[in-house]
Motif scaffolding. Structure first.
Motif, PDB file in Angstrom:
ATOM      1  N   GLN A 217     -39.515 -54.512  40.860  1.00 40.21           N
ATOM      2  CA  GLN A 217     -39.007 -53.332  41.561  1.00 40.21           C
ATOM      3  C   GLN A 217     -38.016 -52.575  40.679  1.00 40.21           C
ATOM      4  O   GLN A 217     -38.042 -51.344  40.609  1.00 40.21           O
ATOM      5  N   ARG A 221     -38.234 -48.680  39.320  1.00 39.56           N
ATOM      6  CA  ARG A 221     -37.144 -47.746  39.622  1.00 39.56           C
ATOM      7  C   ARG A 221     -36.614 -47.106  38.338  1.00 39.56           C
ATOM      8  O   ARG A 221     -36.411 -45.890  38.271  1.00 39.56           O
ATOM      9  N   GLN A 230     -36.978 -40.120  42.286  1.00 42.61           N
ATOM     10  CA  GLN A 230     -36.528 -41.124  43.232  1.00 42.61           C
ATOM     11  C   GLN A 230     -37.686 -42.086  43.461  1.00 42.61           C
ATOM     12  O   GLN A 230     -38.845 -41.739  43.262  1.00 42.61           O
ATOM     13  N   PHE A 231     -37.345 -43.285  43.907  1.00 40.21           N
ATOM     14  CA  PHE A 231     -38.356 -44.330  44.051  1.00 40.21           C
ATOM     15  C   PHE A 231     -38.136 -45.086  45.349  1.00 40.21           C
ATOM     16  O   PHE A 231     -37.002 -45.413  45.713  1.00 40.21           O
ATOM     17  N   THR A 232     -39.213 -45.348  46.054  1.00 42.15           N
ATOM     18  CA  THR A 232     -39.156 -46.244  47.198  1.00 42.15           C
ATOM     19  C   THR A 232     -40.513 -46.926  47.331  1.00 42.15           C
ATOM     20  O   THR A 232     -41.492 -46.526  46.703  1.00 42.15           O
ATOM     21  N   SER A 233     -40.561 -47.973  48.148  1.00 43.35           N
ATOM     22  CA  SER A 233     -41.795 -48.735  48.336  1.00 43.35           C
ATOM     23  C   SER A 233     -42.145 -48.809  49.809  1.00 43.35           C
ATOM     24  O   SER A 233     -41.271 -48.973  50.665  1.00 43.35           O
ATOM     25  N   HIS A 239     -46.168 -47.825  46.474  1.00 42.40           N
ATOM     26  CA  HIS A 239     -44.897 -47.231  46.110  1.00 42.40           C
ATOM     27  C   HIS A 239     -45.018 -45.714  45.991  1.00 42.40           C
ATOM     28  O   HIS A 239     -46.132 -45.165  45.965  1.00 42.40           O
ATOM     29  N   ILE A 253     -42.508 -40.541  54.234  1.00 38.93           N
ATOM     30  CA  ILE A 253     -41.404 -40.921  53.360  1.00 38.93           C
ATOM     31  C   ILE A 253     -40.091 -40.593  54.045  1.00 38.93           C
ATOM     32  O   ILE A 253     -39.786 -39.436  54.325  1.00 38.93           O
ATOM     33  N   LYS A 254     -39.326 -41.618  54.303  1.00 33.97           N
ATOM     34  CA  LYS A 254     -38.004 -41.463  54.884  1.00 33.97           C
ATOM     35  C   LYS A 254     -36.959 -41.701  53.794  1.00 33.97           C
ATOM     36  O   LYS A 254     -36.940 -42.753  53.170  1.00 33.97           O
ATOM     37  N   ILE A 255     -36.120 -40.699  53.556  1.00 36.73           N
ATOM     38  CA  ILE A 255     -35.085 -40.831  52.535  1.00 36.73           C
ATOM     39  C   ILE A 255     -33.870 -41.535  53.160  1.00 36.73           C
ATOM     40  O   ILE A 255     -33.317 -41.060  54.147  1.00 36.73           O
ATOM     41  N   VAL A 256     -33.496 -42.665  52.562  1.00 33.77           N
ATOM     42  CA  VAL A 256     -32.355 -43.423  53.082  1.00 33.77           C
ATOM     43  C   VAL A 256     -31.082 -42.946  52.391  1.00 33.77           C
ATOM     44  O   VAL A 256     -31.047 -42.854  51.174  1.00 33.77           O
TER      45      VAL A 256
END
Length: 256
Positions: A217, A221, A230-233, A239, A253-256
């Motif tokens: 991971q 990233r 930006q990166f998320t899985s 991913h 895609i939810k941006i945290v």
């Protein structure tokens, strides 16, 4: 006289430039379908995998240095279907069904399947009303990415682990994606399966399949951050890279 005192090979990580350490050596014929089809005869060619001491990227330096011709001769030849029987139709069809179910209003979105092989995924999506193109660096040797333009949506399924030049990969994606586009890609992350000092027994570490770049991971990233992604899985296997999220993808895609 002193030839038995061999100098230990050293490699810098292709992603973060930290020192890579030899993790294990496996035979070139190790493949992903061993549990279903049995092992192939040993080739006698030893493939070393190195593990980054920092970002935990794991790679096979010898195969990273191969030419396209060497890959076509030794890996992506007429026998490749034996070690990856799903790549011709089953995987593209499954992926097309997943995309069609999750991407509304796709007819207004310009899509590229990067590393699309025979182009089957794009063919299926176009039949469903998408604007889809396929590009594969191993296949489309005479196509420049500059000629392709920009895309709202890029997919890259089961590609990252095959790539010998991760800098070209992320540069290509950065050049091809629109400013508010997203890149969804699949590769199984290695965090639970690769440990420093232990044997590389993971089924996914398979040089005969061309699996020569194994990402943690953290490695994914940092690769994305090198081009300000930006990166998320969604899962350990699926991913996304993005710089901003377009409205059509906000439900995914939810941006945290």
């Amino acid at each position: 006289m002193w030839s038995f005192f061999r100098k230990k090979k050293e490699y810098d990580c292709p992603i973060c430039a930290a020192k890579g350490e030899l993790l294990d050596t496996v035979d070139l014929n190790k493949h992903c379908e061993v549990s279903k089809r049995g092992a192939l005869p040993r080739s006698g060619v030893a493939i070393e995998y190195y593990l980054c001491s920092d970002c935990r990227f794991c790679w096979a330096p010898m195969m990273h240095a191969w030419s396209v011709d060497e890959f076509e001769e030794k890996i992506y030849n007429q026998d490749y279907v034996y070690v990856d029987p799903e790549y011709i139709e089953s995987r593209p069809r499954t992926n097309s069904e997943m995309l069609i179910a999750n991407v509304p209003h796709a007819s207004s979105i310009r899509h590229l399947d990067y590393g699309g092989g025979n182009g089957m995924l794009s063919k299926l999506l176009n039949e469903a009303g998408w604007q889809s193109s396929s590009y594969d660096p191993m296949v489309d040797h005479d196509v420049s990415i500059e000629s392709l333009g920009k895309f709202d949506f890029i997919t890259s399924f089961e590609v990252f682990e095959h790539v010998p030049d991760v800098h070209r990969l992320i540069s290509d994606l950065d050049q091809l994606i629109a400013d508010n586009g997203i890149i969804i890609f699949s590769t199984i992350t290695s965090d639970e399966f690769i440990t420093p000092g232990k044997k590389l027994n993971w089924w996914y570490a398979a040089p005969r399949n061309g699996h020569i770049s194994l990402f943690s991971q953290n490695a994914l990233r940092r690769l994305g951050h090198s081009k300000n992604f930006q990166f998320t899985s969604f899962s350990p296997a699926l991913h996304v890279f993005f710089k901003s999220v377009p409205e059509w993808a906000s439900h995914m895609i939810k941006i945290v």
